[in-house]
Structure formats: C-alpha cells, structure tokens
Scaffold this motif. Structure first.
Motif, PDB file in Angstrom:
ATOM      1  N   ASN A 140       0.797  -1.224   0.000  1.00  0.00           N
ATOM      2  CA  ASN A 140       0.000   0.000   0.000  1.00  0.00           C
ATOM      3  C   ASN A 140       0.827   1.270   0.000  1.00  0.00           C
ATOM      4  N   GLY A 141       2.099   1.150  -0.336  1.00  0.00           N
ATOM      5  CA  GLY A 141       2.930   2.334  -0.405  1.00  0.00           C
ATOM      6  C   GLY A 141       3.122   3.006   0.939  1.00  0.00           C
ATOM      7  N   GLU A 142       3.280   4.318   0.904  1.00  0.00           N
ATOM      8  CA  GLU A 142       3.680   5.050   2.105  1.00  0.00           C
ATOM      9  C   GLU A 142       2.594   5.145   3.172  1.00  0.00           C
ATOM     10  N   PHE A 143       1.330   4.885   2.821  1.00  0.00           N
ATOM     11  CA  PHE A 143       0.256   5.040   3.801  1.00  0.00           C
ATOM     12  C   PHE A 143      -0.097   3.745   4.518  1.00  0.00           C
ATOM     13  N   GLY A 144       0.378   2.621   4.041  1.00  0.00           N
ATOM     14  CA  GLY A 144       0.227   1.377   4.770  1.00  0.00           C
ATOM     15  C   GLY A 144      -1.135   0.713   4.642  1.00  0.00           C
ATOM     16  N   PHE A 145      -1.251  -0.432   5.291  1.00  0.00           N
ATOM     17  CA  PHE A 145      -2.471  -1.236   5.263  1.00  0.00           C
ATOM     18  C   PHE A 145      -3.568  -0.607   6.120  1.00  0.00           C
ATOM     19  N   LEU A 146      -4.804  -0.968   5.802  1.00  0.00           N
ATOM     20  CA  LEU A 146      -5.923  -0.542   6.647  1.00  0.00           C
ATOM     21  C   LEU A 146      -5.969  -1.343   7.936  1.00  0.00           C
ATOM     22  N   GLY A 147      -5.578  -2.610   7.842  1.00  0.00           N
ATOM     23  CA  GLY A 147      -5.653  -3.468   9.015  1.00  0.00           C
ATOM     24  C   GLY A 147      -5.015  -4.806   8.757  1.00  0.00           C
ATOM     25  N   VAL A 148      -5.209  -5.705   9.726  1.00  0.00           N
ATOM     26  CA  VAL A 148      -4.594  -7.035   9.653  1.00  0.00           C
ATOM     27  C   VAL A 148      -5.591  -8.078  10.147  1.00  0.00           C
ATOM     28  N   ILE A 149      -5.276  -9.319   9.838  1.00  0.00           N
ATOM     29  CA  ILE A 149      -6.011 -10.453  10.395  1.00  0.00           C
ATOM     30  C   ILE A 149      -5.000 -11.246  11.220  1.00  0.00           C
ATOM     31  N   ASP A 150      -5.079 -11.130  12.533  1.00  0.00           N
ATOM     32  CA  ASP A 150      -4.114 -11.770  13.421  1.00  0.00           C
ATOM     33  C   ASP A 150      -4.661 -13.074  13.988  1.00  0.00           C
ATOM     34  N   GLY A 151      -3.752 -13.941  14.377  1.00  0.00           N
ATOM     35  CA  GLY A 151      -4.154 -15.201  14.987  1.00  0.00           C
ATOM     36  C   GLY A 151      -5.045 -16.017  14.082  1.00  0.00           C
ATOM     37  N   GLY A 152      -4.873 -15.833  12.777  1.00  0.00           N
ATOM     38  CA  GLY A 152      -5.668 -16.577  11.811  1.00  0.00           C
ATOM     39  C   GLY A 152      -6.921 -15.847  11.394  1.00  0.00           C
ATOM     40  N   LEU A 153      -7.815 -15.515  12.364  1.00  0.00           N
ATOM     41  CA  LEU A 153      -9.118 -14.978  11.987  1.00  0.00           C
ATOM     42  C   LEU A 153      -9.578 -13.824  12.876  1.00  0.00           C
ATOM     43  N   ASN A 154      -8.659 -13.049  13.416  1.00  0.00           N
ATOM     44  CA  ASN A 154      -8.995 -11.899  14.251  1.00  0.00           C
ATOM     45  C   ASN A 154      -8.791 -10.615  13.450  1.00  0.00           C
TER      46      ASN A 154
END
Length: 293
Positions: A140-154
C-alpha cells in the motif's frame, strides 16, 4: 476438515459463477457486469457481504473500479493467491478464509472495497501488486495497510479510507454501458512523442495517462505530442511511474491544461479518468475528481 467445510462455519455462503478467465484478459464489460452483479446481491438480494476470487495480475484494477462504482456500505472483498491451490504451501486456503472473515466482520462496513491477502487488509484505492511471485505482493505504499487479520481470523482495522468511494461516489455501475477509451504512456529517458501521436491520430481515445518520471514529468517530445493531443480534445493526466508520492501542478506545465493525478498509480488514474469522462468533459471538474477520489 477441509477449507470449504471451515468456510461454512464462518458464514452461509452461496457461490455465484461469473466467469472463468485469466485476469490478464479482462475488459471493461467484465468490470461493469461484475459491479452490477455485486450490487444486485447486496442491495436486492440482501446479502451481507461479497467475496470475489480474482487473479492477482489485475486484481487491484478491478478492486478500484468496484470501489468507485458499487453503492453499498456492505463489505466487498477481493482475494487472490500467489501460489495455485495445487502448489506446495499454497496461500489459497488461508487467504480465502481470511477474506470471508473480513467480509463477515462488522468493522469492515463503510470501508469501501477491500483486498485481503497474506494476513493484511488493503484499500482498493492504494493497493498495488509489487512482486511477481512473493506472497507479500500486495502493498500500500507510504500510507500502509488498513488493518490485519491476526491469529488466523482476528480482524483488526487501524485506519479508514478518507477519499470518496462506494455510497459517496458520483459514479454508479447501473448507469454504465461502456467506458471511454484511455491509454497509458510510459515515459523514460529519450522518450519520443510517436506513441502519443499515434493515439491522437487514431481518434479512438478520450484520454491519455502519462506514467511520468519523477513528479510526473516527461520529455519535450512527449510534451509537444501531448499538447497536440489536448488540441484534439484528448484529456491528459500526469501520474508517476515511481509508485509513491503525489503528482501536483507544477510551473513547467501550468499553462498546458494537464490534469494532476495525485498519488494514484497510472493504472488507477486511467480508471478514474474513464469514469470521470462519463460525467463531464470540463477540465476543472475532472481535476476535482482526482482531488477528492
């Protein structure tokens, strides 16, 4: 338990076949049909979300087109895989599981069209495929991701898109039958204007996006050819081949009536210009779209 059995534990899923085609062979007709289909299931059939499986080569372009043309606050998620389902350590099962998880999350609402891959959630406006084979290809370039999915499905979001999209967009899939033709020209050292001249002479194109060097600049030969294109009614958008940073008006081109492409990649600037030209031919109004979408 197979991935398909696990998916049934996440949501009630209906599979709708739209096409079986390489993402390298898509056309505007596929985009318009897909956007109308997505709206139909979200708004008329009252589905809670949509997950679209898509080849990674042009996934970012389809995602951005839907981001601008689907009027719904409900989650629309595109997902692909770098390794085929039959390959060793394929990323297909986990990416698909995470895409469905994001589509069923209440925190995904009103975020526009999303791309999910490699534990990461991206905005359709900013995501770009940056590697031919690596799993972390979508960045996503310099602004980064909106979010993540941690622990598989969080699912965890950290920011929201601020530019206009979906329900706040002036573009609507149901109003589209076809799109104006827009070409992309890639600038480089010693670039001539012959390709631009050919585009102008063809009388088929309504716009040209220049993937310029640096801050959206190009050679004198290209500039001469682009000015001739403008005289023939072709709109010109300045973008950058660099991948990051804004392209803004600069003194060197101030009198040329070129549109500044902000920080959109050339391929996404092309999509926005095509849609803008379905609404207006006025330079100031087209520039407004690039400033706000």
């Amino acid at each position: 338990m197979t991935v398909f059995q696990k998916l049934q534990h996440l949501a009630h899923i209906e599979v709708i076949d739209i096409d079986h085609i390489s993402s390298t062979q898509l056309t505007e007709k596929h985009w318009i049909h897909l956007a109308k289909t997505v709206e139909y299931y979200l708004n008329q059939q009252n589905f809670d979300g949509v997950v679209i499986t898509h080849g990674t080569s042009t996934l970012e372009e389809t995602a951005y087109f839907l981001h601008l043309t689907v009027r719904s606050k409900k989650p629309v998620v595109l997902v692909g895989a770098q390794r085929p389902y039959t390959a060793l350590s394929s990323d297909t099962p986990l990416n698909l599981m995470q895409a469905v998880t994001v589509a069923t999350s209440s925190s995904s609402y009103s975020n526009g069209v999303l791309v999910v891959a490699n534990d990461q959630i991206s905005s359709a406006r900013e995501v770009t495929k940056e590697h031919t084979y690596r799993l972390g290809t979508f960045q996503n370039g310099e602004f980064g991701f909106l979010g993540v999915i941690d622990g598989g499905l969080n699912v965890q979001f950290y920011r929201k898109p601020t530019r206009k999209h979906t329900v706040n967009s002036n573009f609507h899939a149901n109003q589209l039958q076809k799109l104006p033709k827009v070409a992309i020209v890639y600038s480089h050292v010693d670039a001539g204007g012959d390709i631009i001249q050919f585009i102008t002479r063809s009388k088929q194109y309504a716009g040209i996006v220049v993937a310029g060097v640096g801050a959206g600049r190009f050679s004198k030969q290209e500039e001469t050819a682009l000015l001739a294109a403008r005289k023939n009614g072709i709109h010109v958008v300045r973008s950058s081949r660099g991948g990051n940073g804004r392209v803004v008006p600069i003194a060197a081109y101030q009198q040329n009536n070129f549109i500044s492409g902000d920080n959109l990649t050339p391929q996404k600037a092309r999509i926005l210009l095509m849609l803008a030209l379905t609404k207006t031919n006025k330079l100031s109004e087209i520039q407004y779209y690039f400033d706000t979408y």
